[in-house]
Design a protein around this motif. Structure first.
Motif, short mmCIF file in Angstrom:
data_model
loop_
_atom_site.label_atom_id
_atom_site.label_comp_id
_atom_site.label_asym_id
_atom_site.label_seq_id
_atom_site.Cartn_x
_atom_site.Cartn_y
_atom_site.Cartn_z
N GLU A 13 0.81 -1.22 0.00
CA GLU A 13 0.00 0.00 0.00
C GLU A 13 0.84 1.27 0.00
OE1 GLU A 13 -3.19 0.61 -0.28
OE2 GLU A 13 -3.84 -1.48 -0.38
N ARG A 14 2.04 1.18 0.57
CA ARG A 14 2.92 2.35 0.64
C ARG A 14 4.23 2.15 -0.12
NH1 ARG A 14 1.03 7.36 1.83
NH2 ARG A 14 -0.63 7.23 3.38
N GLY A 15 4.25 1.19 -1.03
CA GLY A 15 5.41 1.01 -1.87
C GLY A 15 6.36 -0.07 -1.36
N PRO A 16 7.35 -0.44 -2.20
CA PRO A 16 8.23 -1.57 -1.88
C PRO A 16 9.10 -1.37 -0.64
CG PRO A 16 8.95 -0.44 -3.88
CD PRO A 16 7.61 0.10 -3.55
N ARG A 17 9.54 -0.13 -0.40
CA ARG A 17 10.39 0.09 0.77
C ARG A 17 9.61 -0.17 2.05
NH1 ARG A 17 13.88 5.45 0.83
NH2 ARG A 17 14.68 4.34 -0.99
N TRP A 18 8.41 0.35 2.10
CA TRP A 18 7.55 0.11 3.27
C TRP A 18 7.19 -1.37 3.36
CZ3 TRP A 18 6.67 2.85 7.44
CH2 TRP A 18 6.81 4.23 7.41
N ALA A 19 7.05 -2.05 2.21
CA ALA A 19 6.72 -3.48 2.24
C ALA A 19 7.86 -4.27 2.88
CB ALA A 19 6.45 -3.99 0.82
N ARG A 20 9.10 -3.94 2.56
CA ARG A 20 10.24 -4.63 3.17
C ARG A 20 10.28 -4.36 4.68
NH1 ARG A 20 12.58 -2.92 -1.72
NH2 ARG A 20 13.49 -1.06 -0.73
N PHE A 21 10.00 -3.11 5.05
CA PHE A 21 9.95 -2.79 6.48
C PHE A 21 8.83 -3.58 7.17
CE2 PHE A 21 7.82 -0.25 9.78
CZ PHE A 21 8.82 -0.25 10.73
N GLY A 22 7.69 -3.71 6.51
CA GLY A 22 6.57 -4.44 7.09
C GLY A 22 6.91 -5.89 7.36
N GLU A 23 7.61 -6.55 6.41
CA GLU A 23 7.99 -7.94 6.61
C GLU A 23 8.99 -8.06 7.77
OE1 GLU A 23 8.25 -12.01 6.28
OE2 GLU A 23 6.77 -10.63 5.39
N TRP A 24 9.93 -7.16 7.83
CA TRP A 24 10.90 -7.16 8.94
C TRP A 24 10.18 -7.02 10.27
CZ3 TRP A 24 11.87 -3.42 12.61
CH2 TRP A 24 13.02 -3.59 13.39
N LEU A 25 9.23 -6.08 10.33
CA LEU A 25 8.51 -5.84 11.58
C LEU A 25 7.62 -7.03 11.95
CD1 LEU A 25 7.80 -3.81 13.81
CD2 LEU A 25 5.96 -2.95 12.32
N ARG A 26 6.98 -7.65 10.95
CA ARG A 26 6.08 -8.76 11.21
C ARG A 26 6.80 -9.88 11.95
NH1 ARG A 26 2.30 -10.26 6.49
NH2 ARG A 26 4.20 -10.39 5.27
N ARG A 27 8.02 -10.18 11.55
CA ARG A 27 8.73 -11.30 12.16
C ARG A 27 9.23 -10.97 13.56
NH1 ARG A 27 12.19 -14.35 7.42
NH2 ARG A 27 10.88 -13.75 5.65
N ARG A 28 9.50 -9.71 13.82
CA ARG A 28 10.07 -9.35 15.12
C ARG A 28 9.03 -8.98 16.16
NH1 ARG A 28 13.20 -9.16 11.20
NH2 ARG A 28 15.46 -9.44 11.38
N ALA A 29 7.84 -8.65 15.74
CA ALA A 29 6.81 -8.20 16.68
C ALA A 29 5.61 -9.13 16.74
CB ALA A 29 6.35 -6.78 16.32
N ASP A 30 5.68 -10.30 16.10
CA ASP A 30 4.58 -11.28 16.14
C ASP A 30 3.25 -10.67 15.70
OD1 ASP A 30 6.34 -13.17 17.01
OD2 ASP A 30 5.73 -13.11 19.11
N LEU A 31 3.28 -9.91 14.63
CA LEU A 31 2.07 -9.25 14.13
C LEU A 31 1.38 -10.18 13.13
CD1 LEU A 31 3.51 -5.65 13.65
CD2 LEU A 31 2.31 -6.60 15.63
N GLU A 32 0.63 -11.16 13.65
CA GLU A 32 0.09 -12.20 12.77
C GLU A 32 -1.21 -12.77 13.30
OE1 GLU A 32 2.31 -15.75 12.83
OE2 GLU A 32 2.67 -15.67 14.98
N HIS A 33 -1.97 -11.98 14.05
CA HIS A 33 -3.26 -12.45 14.57
C HIS A 33 -4.35 -12.19 13.52
CE1 HIS A 33 -0.64 -11.83 18.06
NE2 HIS A 33 -1.32 -12.81 18.63
N TRP A 34 -5.61 -12.40 13.92
CA TRP A 34 -6.70 -12.19 12.97
C TRP A 34 -6.65 -10.78 12.37
CZ3 TRP A 34 -10.22 -15.74 11.17
CH2 TRP A 34 -10.25 -16.97 11.83
#
Length: 564
Positions: free
Chosen positions: A382-403
């Motif tokens: 939604e905010r471009g590829p750079r933000w997408a890479r940051f989102g994946e990095w954050l997802r793995r480190r902050a357990d952001l994977e609930h409903w």
């Protein structure tokens, strides 16, 4: 002479006829396992072999509805349970009256194996050990009709010092585990050690022998953040050790947890169960199944339904059934989502209480919910590829994977509980039961004017059963429920261009921290919720507390309905 390695576990008790049950055991050699009950009920089954281990799931028949029958386990005709000299009361199979008038359902998640009886416990007393001690002290007192274990029954990636030492010795002797993390399990054999460590606990062993249980996995049963994203799966499959790890994890889950979730009728129709039992050695049959389940999650359904009279439980797999394409992310694949709706709407008017068991909470603290929706939007670009890479990095480190991180799935689950909760045939309650987040709370949603369901809808979250709760987690979740934190969440959602959900929700209980267990007492259309915490006994120095003398203390006791 054959010996009992693990068990017995009382698993499925029939609530339709009140006349049958299943009992699971692991033995140290091939034999015939038999269960004999007072009053003449019983059953027997030959063991089946998987990776050098012998198991049996005995179907017990001839039970009387509304009864409590003490039982013993025999292997090749020799009694092995109760253990010789055990001070514990006899294990019993309690059947409901037919028709059943209600059910007592206890639930929680996240259980590290308890230390040995003579060792101190750095995370406080295990709530299941403490429950076991209370039931053993008063065998005729109130007890759960069923225990729901909502994930992380074993920790494959957070092992004890004793297990790490065992893993090192095992790998040296067997020449296995090349490249695998030294502090995590690597294969089926190492998984069996986890179950030995956890389920061999004397108090838990007796509790499982006399209180029926239903189970579903979460991530730590395999590995932290299991199936969090397609990129994560690709990275894991690129390692030298992951294939053996996931194969062993799914094989052991099927043997130790999943089989006992099934009724005798479902077992009789299960082709995999028949094939494993028919084989001289079922290892390769089960291994092929596990490899297929990992490669094509839609080929397997781990979710299941249990009816306890007019209370229905839908236990939902929120790990293996995920769709991970960033543009079409879904907590459940299409077949799984359709199954959930079909089961939820089956038999209108025939259900007083609908329970949806999902290891991951549906309703989180608002800030966490909006943060997860925001990061999911970033990951899909939604905010471009750079933000997408940051989102994946954050997802793995902050357990952001609930409903909340599966936006469309959150909406579909919200719609399902609202629809099933409307109309004259609606259940009195629709409760989503969850764990995972290492604290307990009650949250209640509110729909726009004119759309509020007739059922009382609740998110009931309870964890851990026995685990650490760091101070940072306590502070973070307390803050996550605050109005200020909600405002931050709205800003994140706006940045990610995430639409607000159709419901709002508030915390109406908690947050509570500690080793704890929730219990729902359901009678007719009335429902009562109780939360109890394991309170330590005498101190044993700086390392922790002694198991002896621990007790359950009441934290919450609340009526959820007025019975109408």
């Amino acid at each position: 002479m054959a010996g009992l390695r693990l068990g017995p576990l009382l698993r499925h008790v029939d609530w339709e006829s009140g006349t049958s049950a299943t009992v699971w055991v692991e033995t140290d050699r091939a034999c015939t396992a038999e269960v004999r009950c007072d009053g003449g009920a019983g059953g027997s089954a030959p063991t089946f072999l998987v990776a050098g281990h012998h198991y049996a799931l005995v179907v017990v028949t001839g039970l009387a509805p509304g009864s409590a029958a003490a039982y013993e386990v025999l292997l090749d005709g020799e009694r092995v349970w109760p253990l010789a000299g055990s001070p514990l009361p006899p294990s019993t199979i309690r059947t409901p009256p037919v028709p059943a008038t209600g059910a007592v359902v206890a639930f929680g998640s996240c259980r590290w194996a308890a230390p040995a009886v003579d060792e101190s416990d750095p995370v406080g007393p295990d709530v299941l050990d403490t429950l076991s001690a209370r039931l053993a002290a008063d065998p005729d007192g109130e007890r759960p009709d069923v225990l729901l274990l909502l994930g992380d029954q074993v920790y494959a990636d957070e092992t004890s010092a004793g297990t790490r030492d065992w893993i090192a010795r095992h790998r040296r002797g067997a020449g296995t585990g090349a490249g695998a993390p030294p502090d995590q399990v690597a294969d089926y054999e190492e998984y069996t050690h986890l179950y030995d460590e956890s389920w061999g606990d004397p108090e838990l062993r007796w509790l499982f022998s006399t209180v029926p249980s239903c189970m579903i996995f979460d991530d730590h049963d395999v590995i932290d953040d299991w199936n969090t994203s397609a990129a994560w799966v690709a990275d894991m499959r690129a390692t030298s050790w992951w294939h053996e790890r996931i194969t062993g994890g799914l094989m052991s889950y099927w043997v130790y947890q999943h089989l006992g979730n099934l009724s005798p009728a479902e077992l009789a129709e299960d082709e995999l169960y028949a094939a494993v039992r028919a084989a001289e050695d079922g290892t390769e049959v089960l291994r092929a199944f596990a490899e297929r389940a990992d490669a094509d999650p839609a080929s397997v359904r781990w979710s299941y339904r249990r009816d306890f009279g007019r209370t229905r439980l839908l236990m939902v797999d929120t790990r293996a059934a995920r769709v991970l394409d960033e543009q079409h992310r879904s907590m459940l694949d299409a077949d799984e989502a359709a199954w959930l709706r079909t089961q939820a709407f089956d038999d209108p008017g025939g259900v007083d209480h609908l329970l949806v068991g999902t290891s991951l909470p549906w309703l989180l603290p608002p800030m966490v919910h909006f943060a997860e929706g925001w990061h999911a939007a970033l990951c899909r670009g939604e905010r471009g590829p750079r933000w997408a890479r940051f989102g994946e990095w954050l997802r793995r480190r902050a357990d952001l994977e609930h409903w909340a991180a599966f936006t469309a799935s959150f909406g579909r689950l919200t719609d399902t509980v609202a629809e099933v909760g409307r109309g004259p045939d609606a259940p009195a309650t629709v409760c989503v039961l969850s764990g995972d987040v290492h604290h307990a709370y009650v949250a209640e949603p509110e729909w726009p004017a004119g759309q509020q369901p007739d059922s009382r809808i609740l998110q009931l979250t309870c964890s851990p059963l026995h685990n650490s709760v760091p101070a940072a987690i306590r502070a973070g979740f307390r803050f996550g429920w605050s109005r200020f934190a909600k405002g931050i969440g709205h800003l994140l959602a706006r940045h990610g261009r995430v639409a607000r959900p159709v419901v709002r929700w508030e915390r109406t209980g908690g947050p509570w921290f500690g080793n704890q267990l929730m219990t729902l007492t359901l009678r007719g259309r009335t429902a009562r919720l109780r939360l109890e915490r394991a309170q330590a006994g005498a101190k044993r120095g700086r390392r922790g507390t002694d198991r002896a003398g621990a007790r359950l203390t009441g934290v919450l006791d609340r009526a959820l309905t007025d019975g109408r």
